[in-house]
Design a protein around this motif. Structure first.
Motif, PDB file in Angstrom:
ATOM      1  N   VAL A   1      -5.062   6.110  -2.183  1.00 48.09           N
ATOM      2  CA  VAL A   1      -4.058   4.782  -1.146  1.00 48.09           C
ATOM      3  C   VAL A   1      -4.330   3.793  -2.878  1.00 48.09           C
ATOM      4  O   VAL A   1      -4.752   3.573  -2.997  1.00 48.09           O
ATOM      5  CB  VAL A   1      -4.005   4.017   0.514  1.00 48.09           C
ATOM      6  N   ALA A   2      -2.633   4.002  -2.974  1.00 46.94           N
ATOM      7  CA  ALA A   2      -2.468   2.813  -4.274  1.00 46.94           C
ATOM      8  C   ALA A   2      -2.449   1.762  -3.529  1.00 46.94           C
ATOM      9  O   ALA A   2      -1.541   1.495  -2.460  1.00 46.94           O
ATOM     10  CB  ALA A   2      -1.652   3.155  -5.188  1.00 46.94           C
ATOM     11  N   VAL A   3      -2.917   0.312  -4.007  1.00 45.00           N
ATOM     12  CA  VAL A   3      -2.698  -1.022  -3.940  1.00 45.00           C
ATOM     13  C   VAL A   3      -1.861  -2.333  -4.806  1.00 45.00           C
ATOM     14  O   VAL A   3      -2.459  -1.418  -6.207  1.00 45.00           O
ATOM     15  CB  VAL A   3      -3.563  -1.533  -3.359  1.00 45.00           C
ATOM     16  N   TYR A   4      -1.156  -2.519  -4.617  1.00 42.78           N
ATOM     17  CA  TYR A   4      -0.602  -3.246  -5.737  1.00 42.78           C
ATOM     18  C   TYR A   4       0.303  -4.637  -5.581  1.00 42.78           C
ATOM     19  O   TYR A   4       1.056  -4.690  -3.787  1.00 42.78           O
ATOM     20  CB  TYR A   4       0.307  -2.255  -6.296  1.00 42.78           C
ATOM     21  N   LEU A   5       0.815  -5.642  -6.321  1.00 48.09           N
ATOM     22  CA  LEU A   5       1.401  -6.812  -5.988  1.00 48.09           C
ATOM     23  C   LEU A   5       2.618  -6.381  -6.614  1.00 48.09           C
ATOM     24  O   LEU A   5       2.998  -6.278  -7.270  1.00 48.09           O
ATOM     25  CB  LEU A   5       0.516  -8.069  -6.121  1.00 48.09           C
ATOM     26  N   GLU A   6       3.473  -7.071  -5.498  1.00 47.53           N
ATOM     27  CA  GLU A   6       5.152  -6.758  -5.829  1.00 47.53           C
ATOM     28  C   GLU A   6       5.552  -8.344  -5.915  1.00 47.53           C
ATOM     29  O   GLU A   6       5.257  -9.528  -5.119  1.00 47.53           O
ATOM     30  CB  GLU A   6       6.087  -6.192  -4.796  1.00 47.53           C
TER      31      GLU A   6
ATOM     32  N   GLN B   1       0.413  -1.881  -0.382  1.00 45.00           N
ATOM     33  CA  GLN B   1       0.133   0.237   0.138  1.00 45.00           C
ATOM     34  C   GLN B   1       0.381   1.111   0.168  1.00 45.00           C
ATOM     35  O   GLN B   1       1.640   1.586   0.723  1.00 45.00           O
ATOM     36  CB  GLN B   1      -0.768  -0.137   0.826  1.00 45.00           C
ATOM     37  N   LEU B   2       0.786   1.605  -1.008  1.00 51.00           N
ATOM     38  CA  LEU B   2       1.471   3.475  -0.869  1.00 51.00           C
ATOM     39  C   LEU B   2       0.301   5.009  -0.707  1.00 51.00           C
ATOM     40  O   LEU B   2      -0.038   4.581  -1.818  1.00 51.00           O
ATOM     41  CB  LEU B   2       1.639   3.445  -2.175  1.00 51.00           C
ATOM     42  N   PRO B   3       0.613   5.541   0.020  1.00 51.89           N
ATOM     43  CA  PRO B   3      -0.294   6.720   0.872  1.00 51.89           C
ATOM     44  C   PRO B   3       0.075   8.316  -0.209  1.00 51.89           C
ATOM     45  O   PRO B   3       0.939   7.755  -1.719  1.00 51.89           O
ATOM     46  CB  PRO B   3       0.435   6.888   1.872  1.00 51.89           C
ATOM     47  N   PRO B   4      -0.622   9.115  -1.031  1.00 56.13           N
ATOM     48  CA  PRO B   4      -0.182   9.916  -1.241  1.00 56.13           C
ATOM     49  C   PRO B   4       0.765  10.410  -1.372  1.00 56.13           C
ATOM     50  O   PRO B   4       1.022  10.379  -0.136  1.00 56.13           O
ATOM     51  CB  PRO B   4      -1.888  10.999  -0.966  1.00 56.13           C
ATOM     52  N   GLY B   5       1.788  10.800  -2.293  1.00 55.73           N
ATOM     53  CA  GLY B   5       3.055  10.654  -1.802  1.00 55.73           C
ATOM     54  C   GLY B   5       4.063  10.350  -1.498  1.00 55.73           C
ATOM     55  O   GLY B   5       5.055  10.590  -1.901  1.00 55.73           O
ATOM     56  N   GLY B   6       3.533   9.157  -1.297  1.00 61.39           N
ATOM     57  CA  GLY B   6       3.897   8.386  -1.018  1.00 61.39           C
ATOM     58  C   GLY B   6       5.551   7.595  -1.754  1.00 61.39           C
ATOM     59  O   GLY B   6       5.318   7.772  -3.448  1.00 61.39           O
TER      60      GLY B   6
END
Length: 149
Positions: free
Chosen positions: A111-116, A48-53
């Motif tokens: 918040v963006a959610v992604y799989l690595e 999870q990556l918040p805005p600005g991250g």
């Protein structure tokens, strides 16, 4: 037990980067789904990556392939070739030993959610083209000249 209960997987916040490089990823959250399932040949993280991250500092690996798949939100993929938006359903692949530094930046408002997904190699080295940072398989960060942080 093949099923992984994501709500039971611990969340790790931030990164292992030394100061001041850790600041850009300080609010990034990862859950090591592959570790929770006992996988050893490759890793899978729900991130999870918040805005600005930022997902990381811009980097590339010598012995590890990487793949990301966006589940929700919007990210900007930054590579040597420029910037490209990634939205839910988009993915990107980063072959090992291709010296094209990359990372994801969340310039959106949610918040963006992604799989690595990536291979694991004890012989890997990771290069950071924009900053004075380098790491080999042992995970110890050094300056590019080899002196430790």
């Amino acid at each position: 037990m093949p099923k992984i209960h994501v709500t039971n997987v611990p969340q790790r916040r931030g990164s292992g980067y030394p100061a001041p490089f850790a600041l850009v990823a300080k609010d990034r959250v990862k859950q090591a789904l592959g570790d929770a399932g006992g996988l050893t040949d490759f890793g899978v993280n729900l991130s999870q990556l918040p805005p600005g991250g930022w997902s990381s500092q811009r980097h590339w690996h010598t012995r590890e392939d990487e793949f990301v798949y966006v589940l929700s939100g919007e990210l900007v993929l930054v590579t040597d070739g420029g910037e490209e938006p990634l939205r839910a359903g988009d993915c990107a692949a980063f072959p090992k030993n291709l010296p094209d530094g990359h990372h994801l930046v969340n310039r959106g408002s949610e918040v963006a959610v992604y799989l690595e997904i990536g291979t694991r190699s004890a012989e890997d080295a990771c290069h950071y083209p924009d900053i004075d940072l380098y790491v080999e398989g042992d995970g110890a960060f050094t300056h590019k000249d080899g002196t430790p942080y």
